[in-house]
Design a protein around this motif. Sequence first.
Motif, PDB file in Angstrom:
ATOM      1  N   LEU A  84     117.492 117.280  49.861  1.00 15.26           N
ATOM      2  CA  LEU A  84     116.902 116.252  50.729  1.00 15.26           C
ATOM      3  C   LEU A  84     116.048 115.270  49.952  1.00 15.26           C
ATOM      4  CD1 LEU A  84     115.633 118.420  53.747  1.00 15.26           C
ATOM      5  CD2 LEU A  84     117.865 117.346  53.454  1.00 15.26           C
ATOM      6  N   LEU A  85     116.616 114.741  48.893  1.00 14.21           N
ATOM      7  CA  LEU A  85     115.863 113.773  48.104  1.00 14.21           C
ATOM      8  C   LEU A  85     116.722 112.533  47.933  1.00 14.21           C
ATOM      9  CD1 LEU A  85     113.164 113.513  46.662  1.00 14.21           C
ATOM     10  CD2 LEU A  85     114.262 114.333  44.584  1.00 14.21           C
ATOM     11  N   ASN A  86     116.127 111.385  48.098  1.00 14.42           N
ATOM     12  CA  ASN A  86     116.918 110.164  48.001  1.00 14.42           C
ATOM     13  C   ASN A  86     117.256 109.857  46.548  1.00 14.42           C
ATOM     14  OD1 ASN A  86     114.433 109.263  47.093  1.00 14.42           O
ATOM     15  ND2 ASN A  86     113.873 108.583  49.120  1.00 14.42           N
ATOM     16  N   LYS A  87     118.243 108.994  46.385  1.00 13.18           N
ATOM     17  CA  LYS A  87     118.859 108.882  45.074  1.00 13.18           C
ATOM     18  C   LYS A  87     117.948 108.326  43.983  1.00 13.18           C
ATOM     19  CE  LYS A  87     120.936 104.472  46.350  1.00 13.18           C
ATOM     20  NZ  LYS A  87     122.131 103.625  46.280  1.00 13.18           N
ATOM     21  N   HIS A  88     117.082 107.381  44.335  1.00  6.58           N
ATOM     22  CA  HIS A  88     116.265 106.824  43.258  1.00  6.58           C
ATOM     23  C   HIS A  88     115.227 107.819  42.764  1.00  6.58           C
ATOM     24  CE1 HIS A  88     114.587 105.424  47.123  1.00  6.58           C
ATOM     25  NE2 HIS A  88     113.433 105.711  46.577  1.00  6.58           N
ATOM     26  N   ASN A  89     114.687 108.610  43.702  1.00  5.99           N
ATOM     27  CA  ASN A  89     113.744 109.627  43.247  1.00  5.99           C
ATOM     28  C   ASN A  89     114.441 110.746  42.481  1.00  5.99           C
ATOM     29  OD1 ASN A  89     111.376 108.459  44.135  1.00  5.99           O
ATOM     30  ND2 ASN A  89     111.585 109.326  46.183  1.00  5.99           N
ATOM     31  N   LEU A  90     115.637 111.078  42.940  1.00  7.21           N
ATOM     32  CA  LEU A  90     116.384 112.114  42.239  1.00  7.21           C
ATOM     33  C   LEU A  90     116.725 111.649  40.823  1.00  7.21           C
ATOM     34  CD1 LEU A  90     117.697 114.820  42.203  1.00  7.21           C
ATOM     35  CD2 LEU A  90     119.749 113.822  43.209  1.00  7.21           C
ATOM     36  N   SER A  91     117.116 110.393  40.709  1.00  5.44           N
ATOM     37  CA  SER A  91     117.464 109.863  39.398  1.00  5.44           C
ATOM     38  C   SER A  91     116.326 110.091  38.404  1.00  5.44           C
ATOM     39  CB  SER A  91     117.770 108.372  39.531  1.00  5.44           C
ATOM     40  OG  SER A  91     118.076 107.804  38.280  1.00  5.44           O
ATOM     41  N   ARG A  92     115.112 109.848  38.875  1.00  6.05           N
ATOM     42  CA  ARG A  92     113.978 110.017  37.960  1.00  6.05           C
ATOM     43  C   ARG A  92     113.599 111.469  37.760  1.00  6.05           C
ATOM     44  NH1 ARG A  92     111.736 104.582  40.374  1.00  6.05           N
ATOM     45  NH2 ARG A  92     111.968 103.285  38.524  1.00  6.05           N
ATOM     46  N   LEU A  93     113.796 112.275  38.791  1.00  9.67           N
ATOM     47  CA  LEU A  93     113.539 113.701  38.643  1.00  9.67           C
ATOM     48  C   LEU A  93     114.478 114.275  37.585  1.00  9.67           C
ATOM     49  CD1 LEU A  93     112.241 116.340  39.442  1.00  9.67           C
ATOM     50  CD2 LEU A  93     113.636 116.372  41.511  1.00  9.67           C
ATOM     51  N   ILE A  94     115.751 113.871  37.649  1.00 10.99           N
ATOM     52  CA  ILE A  94     116.713 114.329  36.653  1.00 10.99           C
ATOM     53  C   ILE A  94     116.307 113.831  35.260  1.00 10.99           C
ATOM     54  CG2 ILE A  94     119.143 114.324  35.964  1.00 10.99           C
ATOM     55  CD1 ILE A  94     119.240 115.512  38.517  1.00 10.99           C
ATOM     56  N   ASP A  95     115.810 112.597  35.197  1.00  5.21           N
ATOM     57  CA  ASP A  95     115.294 112.101  33.912  1.00  5.21           C
ATOM     58  C   ASP A  95     114.304 113.089  33.305  1.00  5.21           C
ATOM     59  OD1 ASP A  95     116.705 109.753  34.145  1.00  5.21           O
ATOM     60  OD2 ASP A  95     114.994 108.509  34.726  1.00  5.21           O
ATOM     61  N   ARG A  96     113.341 113.492  34.144  1.00  6.10           N
ATOM     62  CA  ARG A  96     112.295 114.395  33.642  1.00  6.10           C
ATOM     63  C   ARG A  96     112.878 115.731  33.224  1.00  6.10           C
ATOM     64  NH1 ARG A  96     109.510 114.003  39.006  1.00  6.10           N
ATOM     65  NH2 ARG A  96     109.934 111.796  39.290  1.00  6.10           N
ATOM     66  N   LEU A  97     113.773 116.242  34.042  1.00  3.28           N
ATOM     67  CA  LEU A  97     114.370 117.537  33.725  1.00  3.28           C
ATOM     68  C   LEU A  97     115.188 117.443  32.448  1.00  3.28           C
ATOM     69  CD1 LEU A  97     115.485 118.540  37.322  1.00  3.28           C
ATOM     70  CD2 LEU A  97     113.752 119.686  35.967  1.00  3.28           C
ATOM     71  N   GLU A  98     115.921 116.342  32.310  1.00  7.78           N
ATOM     72  CA  GLU A  98     116.761 116.184  31.134  1.00  7.78           C
ATOM     73  C   GLU A  98     115.890 116.052  29.878  1.00  7.78           C
ATOM     74  OE1 GLU A  98     119.413 112.799  31.106  1.00  7.78           O
ATOM     75  OE2 GLU A  98     121.059 114.070  30.413  1.00  7.78           O
ATOM     76  N   LYS A  99     114.799 115.338  30.014  1.00  2.00           N
ATOM     77  CA  LYS A  99     113.873 115.180  28.897  1.00  2.00           C
ATOM     78  C   LYS A  99     113.341 116.541  28.434  1.00  2.00           C
ATOM     79  CE  LYS A  99     111.722 111.404  29.344  1.00  2.00           C
ATOM     80  NZ  LYS A  99     110.781 110.434  29.964  1.00  2.00           N
ATOM     81  N   ASN A 100     113.233 117.460  29.369  1.00  6.33           N
ATOM     82  CA  ASN A 100     112.771 118.806  29.035  1.00  6.33           C
ATOM     83  C   ASN A 100     113.927 119.758  28.738  1.00  6.33           C
ATOM     84  OD1 ASN A 100     109.621 119.230  29.506  1.00  6.33           O
ATOM     85  ND2 ASN A 100     110.355 117.628  30.904  1.00  6.33           N
ATOM     86  N   ARG A 101     115.110 119.192  28.595  1.00  3.92           N
ATOM     87  CA  ARG A 101     116.303 119.948  28.229  1.00  3.92           C
ATOM     88  C   ARG A 101     116.640 121.070  29.207  1.00  3.92           C
ATOM     89  NH1 ARG A 101     117.103 117.776  23.577  1.00  3.92           N
ATOM     90  NH2 ARG A 101     115.344 117.058  22.315  1.00  3.92           N
ATOM     91  N   LEU A 102     116.329 120.870  30.464  1.00  2.00           N
ATOM     92  CA  LEU A 102     116.614 121.892  31.467  1.00  2.00           C
ATOM     93  C   LEU A 102     117.951 121.635  32.149  1.00  2.00           C
ATOM     94  CD1 LEU A 102     113.021 121.901  32.919  1.00  2.00           C
ATOM     95  CD2 LEU A 102     114.015 123.632  31.417  1.00  2.00           C
ATOM     96  N   VAL A 103     118.381 120.378  32.142  1.00  2.00           N
ATOM     97  CA  VAL A 103     119.684 120.015  32.696  1.00  2.00           C
ATOM     98  C   VAL A 103     120.330 118.993  31.768  1.00  2.00           C
ATOM     99  CG1 VAL A 103     118.785 120.282  35.039  1.00  2.00           C
ATOM    100  CG2 VAL A 103     118.925 118.000  34.032  1.00  2.00           C
ATOM    101  N   ILE A 104     121.617 118.770  31.980  1.00  2.97           N
ATOM    102  CA  ILE A 104     122.331 117.731  31.236  1.00  2.97           C
ATOM    103  C   ILE A 104     123.134 116.876  32.194  1.00  2.97           C
ATOM    104  CG2 ILE A 104     124.070 117.241  29.466  1.00  2.97           C
ATOM    105  CD1 ILE A 104     123.446 119.727  28.096  1.00  2.97           C
ATOM    106  N   ARG A 105     123.098 115.576  31.969  1.00  2.00           N
ATOM    107  CA  ARG A 105     123.972 114.655  32.700  1.00  2.00           C
ATOM    108  C   ARG A 105     125.259 114.492  31.903  1.00  2.00           C
ATOM    109  NH1 ARG A 105     119.264 111.356  33.603  1.00  2.00           N
ATOM    110  NH2 ARG A 105     119.038 110.612  35.746  1.00  2.00           N
ATOM    111  N   HIS A 106     126.399 114.695  32.607  1.00  2.00           N
ATOM    112  CA  HIS A 106     127.680 114.385  32.009  1.00  2.00           C
ATOM    113  C   HIS A 106     128.292 113.216  32.765  1.00  2.00           C
ATOM    114  CE1 HIS A 106     127.874 118.188  29.727  1.00  2.00           C
ATOM    115  NE2 HIS A 106     127.238 118.698  30.766  1.00  2.00           N
TER     116      HIS A 106
END
Lengths: 143, 143
Positions: free
Chosen positions: A66-88
Amino acid sequence: MREEPTQESIEAWIQLHRAHRLLLEKVEHALKNKSLPPLAWYDVLLELHRENPRGLRQYELGEKILLNKHNLSRLIDRLEKNRLVIRHRCKEDGRGNKIRITHEGQNLLKKMWPVYSQSIQENFGVLLSSDESSALSAILKKL
Amino acid sequence: MREEPTQESIEAWIQLHRAHRLLLEKVEHALKNKSLPPLAWYDVLLELHRENPRGLRQYELGEKILLNKHNLSRLIDRLEKNRLVIRHRCKEDGRGNKIRITHEGQNLLKKMWPVYSQSIQENFGVLLSSDESSALSAILKKL
DNA sequence: TTAGAATAGTTGTATATGCAACTATTCTAA
DNA sequence: TTAGAATAGTTGCATATACAACTATTCTAA
């Protein structure tokens, strides 16, 4: 001809609002006390863990938590920066991403769960009987 | 010997979290659609209205609406800038303020209520019977 | 086939929140 | 009485969220 809400529903909404705020504050505090990231990170990692190793499209993830796309985009940024997820880059749809959890993400999930679950138990579980919890779930599911 | 939360309480907490988020989003959206300020403003104004014309100390207000002092301080800034409330230096305690609602604040309260209440009714009231609402309140009060 | 609509995701900007450090005043106990 | 602790509120800074505008790609209907 607007319908007035009943006294009961106003009261219930207020209680819902307060209870949620109170609990969330406690849970977030418990995580912070252990130097762990906020609950939102847990939610994302858990959904990705469930879909591992297939991963999830970003919009699918957004629907689940239940998170809108622009906030999710940045949340993923943070997670990716911490190497917890990867965007393919997504092969089937050139507009989109597939998100996958990393090994480090899985580890964090394992570290967060005891703290999270203990906080639920302390601030929620012990205050309600299991019948009450079930009743609560059943009612909230209607919303 | 940490207590695990039961499956029921985890499920109930998740539902609580989701239901709250969903409803809050709808209510805030309804207010924004009518170019009205967010729910937090309503909460403050309502508490002050109830204590009018005596007013409330800032920390009392904070306790009522469950907001910590630094965020409240800034919320009051915004409300004061919009002439909805006034800060008075407190005679009895030189450290503190008394906050009072203004006439404009009262007017805003009156304008917000129909939108707020309709949103509660539409997204909450119509989905639950009055027994269910009462049961929900009763359970949530324990938290 | 192809122009226009729709969808997926990102980014700039404004606003809101959380945390820690700060000022000013009041309380309290020697 | 008075020094130190406690309380009330504010502010600087970092982070998170909301909104609108944007790019890139895919879908759809003539």
